[in-house]
Enzyme design. Structure first.
Site, mmCIF file in Angstrom:
data_model
loop_
_atom_site.group_PDB
_atom_site.id
_atom_site.type_symbol
_atom_site.label_atom_id
_atom_site.label_comp_id
_atom_site.label_asym_id
_atom_site.label_seq_id
_atom_site.Cartn_x
_atom_site.Cartn_y
_atom_site.Cartn_z
ATOM 1 N N ASP A 229 0.858 -1.194 0.000
ATOM 2 C CA ASP A 229 0.000 0.000 0.000
ATOM 3 C C ASP A 229 0.892 1.241 0.000
ATOM 4 O OD1 ASP A 229 -2.817 1.262 0.602
ATOM 5 O OD2 ASP A 229 -1.361 2.301 1.871
ATOM 6 N N TYR B 108 2.863 10.073 -0.172
ATOM 7 C CA TYR B 108 3.903 9.584 0.742
ATOM 8 C C TYR B 108 5.309 9.873 0.213
ATOM 9 C CZ TYR B 108 -0.038 6.877 2.614
ATOM 10 O OH TYR B 108 -1.254 6.504 3.120
ATOM 11 N N LYS C 83 -2.813 5.795 -4.318
ATOM 12 C CA LYS C 83 -3.940 6.724 -4.089
ATOM 13 C C LYS C 83 -3.707 8.040 -4.808
ATOM 14 C CE LYS C 83 -3.790 4.707 0.500
ATOM 15 N NZ LYS C 83 -2.375 4.658 0.918
ATOM 16 N N HIS D 261 -7.645 9.286 -2.147
ATOM 17 C CA HIS D 261 -6.973 9.296 -0.844
ATOM 18 C C HIS D 261 -7.839 9.972 0.224
ATOM 19 C CE1 HIS D 261 -2.684 9.383 1.047
ATOM 20 N NE2 HIS D 261 -3.600 9.109 1.946
HETATM 21 P P1 NDP Z 1 0.593 1.545 11.700
HETATM 22 O O1 NDP Z 1 -0.609 1.434 12.551
HETATM 23 O O2 NDP Z 1 0.864 0.514 10.687
HETATM 24 O O3 NDP Z 1 1.840 1.690 12.675
HETATM 25 C C1 NDP Z 1 3.125 1.888 12.183
HETATM 26 C C2 NDP Z 1 4.036 2.224 13.374
HETATM 27 O O4 NDP Z 1 4.161 1.077 14.228
HETATM 28 C C3 NDP Z 1 5.415 2.582 12.918
HETATM 29 O O5 NDP Z 1 5.911 3.562 13.816
HETATM 30 C C4 NDP Z 1 6.200 1.270 13.066
HETATM 31 O O6 NDP Z 1 7.559 1.538 13.333
HETATM 32 C C5 NDP Z 1 5.528 0.645 14.261
HETATM 33 N N1 NDP Z 1 5.472 -0.834 14.208
HETATM 34 C C6 NDP Z 1 5.284 -1.618 13.132
HETATM 35 N N2 NDP Z 1 5.219 -2.907 13.476
HETATM 36 C C7 NDP Z 1 5.380 -2.957 14.806
HETATM 37 C C8 NDP Z 1 5.413 -4.011 15.750
HETATM 38 N N3 NDP Z 1 5.242 -5.270 15.366
HETATM 39 N N4 NDP Z 1 5.615 -3.702 17.066
HETATM 40 C C9 NDP Z 1 5.770 -2.420 17.460
HETATM 41 N N5 NDP Z 1 5.724 -1.371 16.615
HETATM 42 C C10 NDP Z 1 5.531 -1.636 15.292
HETATM 43 O O7 NDP Z 1 0.574 3.007 11.076
HETATM 44 P P2 NDP Z 1 0.369 3.733 9.698
HETATM 45 O O8 NDP Z 1 -0.289 4.995 10.063
HETATM 46 O O9 NDP Z 1 1.643 3.770 8.958
HETATM 47 O O10 NDP Z 1 -0.689 2.853 8.884
HETATM 48 C C11 NDP Z 1 -0.319 1.778 8.064
HETATM 49 C C12 NDP Z 1 -0.424 2.144 6.590
HETATM 50 O O11 NDP Z 1 -1.741 2.504 6.247
HETATM 51 C C13 NDP Z 1 0.395 3.373 6.176
HETATM 52 O O12 NDP Z 1 1.773 3.136 6.152
HETATM 53 C C14 NDP Z 1 -0.239 3.687 4.859
HETATM 54 O O13 NDP Z 1 0.253 2.817 3.854
HETATM 55 C C15 NDP Z 1 -1.718 3.427 5.165
HETATM 56 N N6 NDP Z 1 -2.423 4.655 5.590
HETATM 57 C C16 NDP Z 1 -3.422 5.141 4.782
HETATM 58 C C17 NDP Z 1 -4.060 6.309 5.105
HETATM 59 C C18 NDP Z 1 -5.128 6.851 4.237
HETATM 60 O O14 NDP Z 1 -5.450 8.054 4.376
HETATM 61 N N7 NDP Z 1 -5.712 6.079 3.346
HETATM 62 C C19 NDP Z 1 -3.731 7.068 6.318
HETATM 63 C C20 NDP Z 1 -2.722 6.442 7.124
HETATM 64 C C21 NDP Z 1 -2.110 5.269 6.775
HETATM 65 P P3 NDP Z 1 8.771 0.943 12.439
HETATM 66 O O15 NDP Z 1 8.547 1.304 11.006
HETATM 67 O O16 NDP Z 1 9.941 1.653 13.039
HETATM 68 O O17 NDP Z 1 8.781 -0.539 12.688
HETATM 69 C C1 1BO Z 2 -0.726 12.741 4.395
HETATM 70 C C2 1BO Z 2 -1.528 11.559 4.083
HETATM 71 C C3 1BO Z 2 -2.071 10.876 5.289
HETATM 72 C C4 1BO Z 2 -1.720 9.421 5.358
HETATM 73 O O1 1BO Z 2 -2.330 8.658 4.343
#
Ligand code: NDP
Ligand code: 1BO
Length: 346
Positions: free
Chosen positions: A79, A84, A112, A145
């Protein structure tokens, strides 16, 4: 999939000047057994993997994360989003994985359209940029998005005049054309409300296959989940661990930790599995190989009903991503508050 169900080969791939190395994990279980748990079927008939790799805030590590997720950890869904700023890195990771022998058609690529491309004459430009940056000739899923039209280069928060009128029907028509032309296999939405979903369904000729929403035990968003299920729209849970934004530390939540300990799993696995048991796919983000592997080790076991229900009772339901910084201008509007962003439905 447990490590005992794999056989492993070491490989090394060069893309440009960069070398991608890893242990290639190959499934040895029968495909049918894996598929029932590993995929959800979309209204289009295509399948979306239950767990994907998120790439928001992955920065320059996105290429290694994508390569490792696919080749070493067995992910088949990536994704990403134009916003991003990692399309090129994701593209390098995808190309390296394909060179390592994973077929393009076995990888589900979601991206997106950003808000500055949300006008009928910008949709195809946004798609073409994404295809070029990701080095693919089709997308599996293209999402809106956020359902707001921003002026190119809009500030955060937006200044007066930077949130423009949105021609949602015109944008959707253009996205429907991309499906007919086989440039995109499925189209969908993200950050929608019931009101915006109803509006879209009133004119959509091609149904949105997927609705991506913030969802985790700290923001269950049951109303949107039910509305999507009723309309046959698959939901993908974003920020399933509580967000990259540092918003909600569910990894250390008392109930999550207790259930993880009881089931001999990690908190991350409990959160991803909770999403799957609600019938949603989940896209946890990590740039660390051990966590990438950990977050997909969610097959072949279940969270028992009483523990699943305890997770569904976590109090303090609150969004992490409110959209305030992206869209709200208290003085000039048109979105004057977070409540306006979500159509006063929360
Ligand atoms: P997540 O809920 O996936 O959390 C990610 C965070 O958790 C990072 O800081 C990561 O750190 C940490 N992490 C990952 N795995 C573990 C683990 N097993 N134990 C402890 N900590 C962990 O957050 P996101 O907000 O990134 O959401 C996931 C994805 O969803 C995004 O990356 C994006 O692709 C999508 N998204 C879409 C949106 C939209 O508007 N459509 C909005 C927000 C997100 P580290 O990398 O250091 O491991
Ligand atoms: C800035 C975009 C938010 C995460 O999808």
């Amino acid at each position: 999939m447990s490590s005992s169900s794999r056989c492993v080969n070491f490989l090394s791939i060069c893309i440009g000047k960069k070398k991608y190395s890893g242990k290639m994990a190959q499934a040895v279980m029968t495909p049918q057994v894996q598929d029932a748990e590993r995929y959800f079927t979309l209204v289009s008939g295509h399948r979306i993997p239950a767990v994907g790799l998120g790439t928001w805030r992955s920065g320059s590590r996105a290429d290694d994360s994508v390569f490792n997720a696919i080749v070493e950890a067995g992910y088949r869904h990536i994704d990403t989003a134009a916003e991003y700023g990692v399309h090129e890195e994701v593209g390098f990771g995808l190309q390296a994985a394909i060179k390592a022998g994973i077929r393009r058609e076995d990888i589900f690529v979601t991206t997106k359209l950003w808000c500055s491309d949300l006008s009928p004459n910008r949709v195809r430009i946004g798609l073409n940029n994404a295809l070029q940056e990701l080095q693919v000739d089709y997308l599996d899923l293209l999402l809106i998005h956020w359902p707001f039209h921003l002026k190119e280069g809009a500030s955060r928060p937006p200044k007066e005049g930077e949130v423009l009128d949105l021609d949602m029907e015109g944008v959707w028509r253009e996205m429907e054309k991309l499906v007919k032309e086989n440039l995109v296999r499925d189209i969908g939405i993200s950050n929608f409300t019931l009101k915006k979903l109803d509006n879209l369904l009133s004119f959509a000729q091609t149904m949105p296959s997927v609705c991506q929403m913030e969802m985790h035990p700290g923001w269950r968003n049951d109303k949107m989940l039910e509305a999507c299920k009723k309309n046959g729209i698959h939901v993908t849970a974003y920020s399933p661990l509580g967000s990259s934004d540092g918003g909600r530390d569910l990894i250390h939540d008392e109930a999550v930790e207790r259930i993880a300990k009881k089931l001999n799993r990690t908190p991350g696995q409990i959160l991803v599995k909770w999403a799957m048991q609600r019938g949603t796919s989940a896209i946890p983000k990590s740039t660390h190989l051990e966590r990438i592997k950990e977050n997909i080790a969610v097959f072949g076991w279940e969270i028992p009903v009483e523990d699943f229900e305890a997770l569904c009772r976590i109090p303090t339901q609150k969004r992490v991503l409110s959209g305030e910084e992206l869209f709200v201008n208290e003085e000039a509007g048109p979105l004057r508050s977070v409540a306006d962003v979500w159509d006063h439905e929360d």
